[in-house]
Design a protein around this motif. Structure first.
Motif, mmCIF file in Angstrom:
data_model
loop_
_atom_site.group_PDB
_atom_site.id
_atom_site.type_symbol
_atom_site.label_atom_id
_atom_site.label_comp_id
_atom_site.label_asym_id
_atom_site.label_seq_id
_atom_site.Cartn_x
_atom_site.Cartn_y
_atom_site.Cartn_z
ATOM 1 N N ASP A 13 -5.876 2.081 -3.235
ATOM 2 C CA ASP A 13 -5.647 0.678 -2.888
ATOM 3 C C ASP A 13 -6.803 -0.194 -3.358
ATOM 4 O O ASP A 13 -7.945 0.262 -3.469
ATOM 5 N N THR A 72 0.847 -1.191 0.000
ATOM 6 C CA THR A 72 0.000 0.000 0.000
ATOM 7 C C THR A 72 0.881 1.239 0.000
ATOM 8 O O THR A 72 1.982 1.230 0.579
ATOM 9 N N THR A 115 -6.383 -5.297 -0.575
ATOM 10 C CA THR A 115 -5.411 -4.658 0.321
ATOM 11 C C THR A 115 -6.101 -4.091 1.552
ATOM 12 O O THR A 115 -5.661 -4.293 2.688
#
Length: 304
Positions: free
Chosen positions: A191, A82, A195
Motif C-alpha cells: 500500500d 487496499t 492509503t
C-alpha cells in the motif's frame, strides 16, 4: 506522542530530494509540537475521561487525513483502496489504543517518567522485526537492545521511585507502538503512504467514537480552548512530520526524534512540578544511546 515523536505517520514515501538540514529542522519542530500536545493531553485527561479526550483528538485527525487524501491524486477513492484491509484496520486500532494508554499513563506517572519508558519503542521494533517481518537482527543490535533494556530497568527499579503497577502502562504503550510500526512496514510493501495514513485516521476515529462517546463530559470554556489547541497541534505535528520525510531520508532525521523526551521533560518540570530523578535520567540516556546505535546499524546495513 511518535508518536512517538508521537507520531502516527506511516512509512514515508521516497523523498524527491534529500535536504538533511531542513529535514532535521522539521523533525525538531515536530517534536516540540508533539511535546506540547502531550502536555495538553496530560492536563485534559486529568480533568476528563481519557477516552473522550482521545476521541475528540481523533475526530480532528480523521478530518485532517480525509482532507489530505481528497487533495491528493486519485482522491479518496484511491486512498481507501487496499488489498490488505485487515492489516490496515489492525494498525488503526493499535495506534488508537496506544494513544489512550499513553495519555492515561501521563496522568499517573507524569510526562517525564512516561516518556522515559516509552522511548524504548525503537528497541522493541528492532527486537520484534525478526519474528514479525522476518528481518535479521545481528549480535550488535541485540547487544544494543540489551543495553537499552538495562536502561529501562534503571527507570523501573524501586529505588528510583517509579516502580509500581503504573510503570507497566508506558511500557505497554511502547510495545503497542512498536507493533503498529512493524505493521506499518508490512503494509507499506503493498500500500501507498497515503492509503496507510488514511486508514490510520479513519479506523481510529471510528473505534474511538464507539468507545468514547459513552464517556462524554461537559468541559469548561477554557478547556474547550485547550482541546482546540490539542487538535490543531496534532494536525500540525503530523504535517511537519510528513514534510520532514518528504525532504530528507528517514535514517538521517530519525535520531532527532529523541528531542521529544527533552521537551516533554522541560514541560513536566516547569508546568507540572515533576522531578527528573537521577535513575530516570541515567536509564533514558542508556535507552537513547542504544536506540541511536540500532538506527546507525540499520542504516549501515542498508548501505551495504
Amino acid at each position: 506522542m511518535p508518536h512517538q515523536a508521537s507520531p502516527a505517520v506511516p512509512a514515508a514515501p521516497v523523498p524527491q530530494r534529500n535536504t538533511v538540514g531542513l529535514g532535521i529542522g522539521l523533525m525538531i519542530g515536530s517534536t516540540i509540537v508533539f511535546a506540547l500536545q502531550d502536555g495538553m493531553s496530560r492536563h485534559l485527561a486529568a480533568e476528563y475521561n481519557t477516552l473522550m479526550v482521545v476521541m475528540i483528538r481523533y475526530w480532528f485527525f480523521a478530518a485532517f487525513v480525509i482532507a489530505i487524501a481528497a487533495r491528493a491524486k486519485g482522491g479518496l477513492r484511491r486512498a481507501v483502496k487496499t488489498s490488505q484491509p485487515v492489516v490496515q484496520a489492525l494498525r488503526g486500532l493499535l495506534l488508537a489504543a496506544e494513544v489512550c494508554v499513553a495519555v492515561y499513563g501521563f496522568t499517573l506517572l507524569g510526562l517525564i517518567e512516561s516518556q522515559a519508558v516509552f522511548i524504548c519503542y525503537p528497541l522493541l521494533v528492532a527486537a520484534l522485526s525478526g519474528p514479525v517481518l522476518g528481518e535479521s537482527v545481528g549480535w550488535r543490535r541485540w547487544s544494543a537492545i540489551g543495553v537499552g533494556f538495562i536502561g529501562v530497568m534503571f527507570i523501573l527499579k524501586p529505588s528510583g521511585g517509579v516502580f509500581d503497577i503504573a510503570a507497566a502502562i508506558p511500557l505497554a504503550a511502547a510495545l503497542m507502538f512498536a507493533l503498529y510500526s512493524l505493521l506499518t512496514r508490512y503494509a507499506a510493501r503493498r500500500d501507498t503512504t497515503a492509503t496507510s495514513f488514511f486508514w490510520t485516521g479513519a479506523v481510529g476515529a471510528v473505534f474511538m467514537t464507539a468507545v468514547g462517546i459513552w464517556h462524554w463530559e461537559p468541559m469548561t470554556l477554557p478547556d474547550y480552548g485547550w482541546m482546540a489547541c490539542l487538535c490543531v497541534t496534532g494536525a500540525l505535528g503530523h504535517w511537519l512530520l510528513i514534510k520532514c520525510y518528504e525532504v530528507a531520508e528517514a535514517s538521517a532525521v530519525q535520531p532527532f526524534a529523541y528531542f521529544h523526551f527533552v521537551w516533554a521533560s522541560i514541560l513536566g518540570m516547569t508546568l507540572f512540578a515533576e522531578v527528573l530523578r537521577p535513575s530516570v535520567a541515567t536509564g533514558a540516556a542508556l535507552i537513547v544511546a542504544a536506540g541511536l546505535f540500532t538506527l546507525w546499524r540499520e542504516r549501515a546495513k542498508r548501505a551495504a
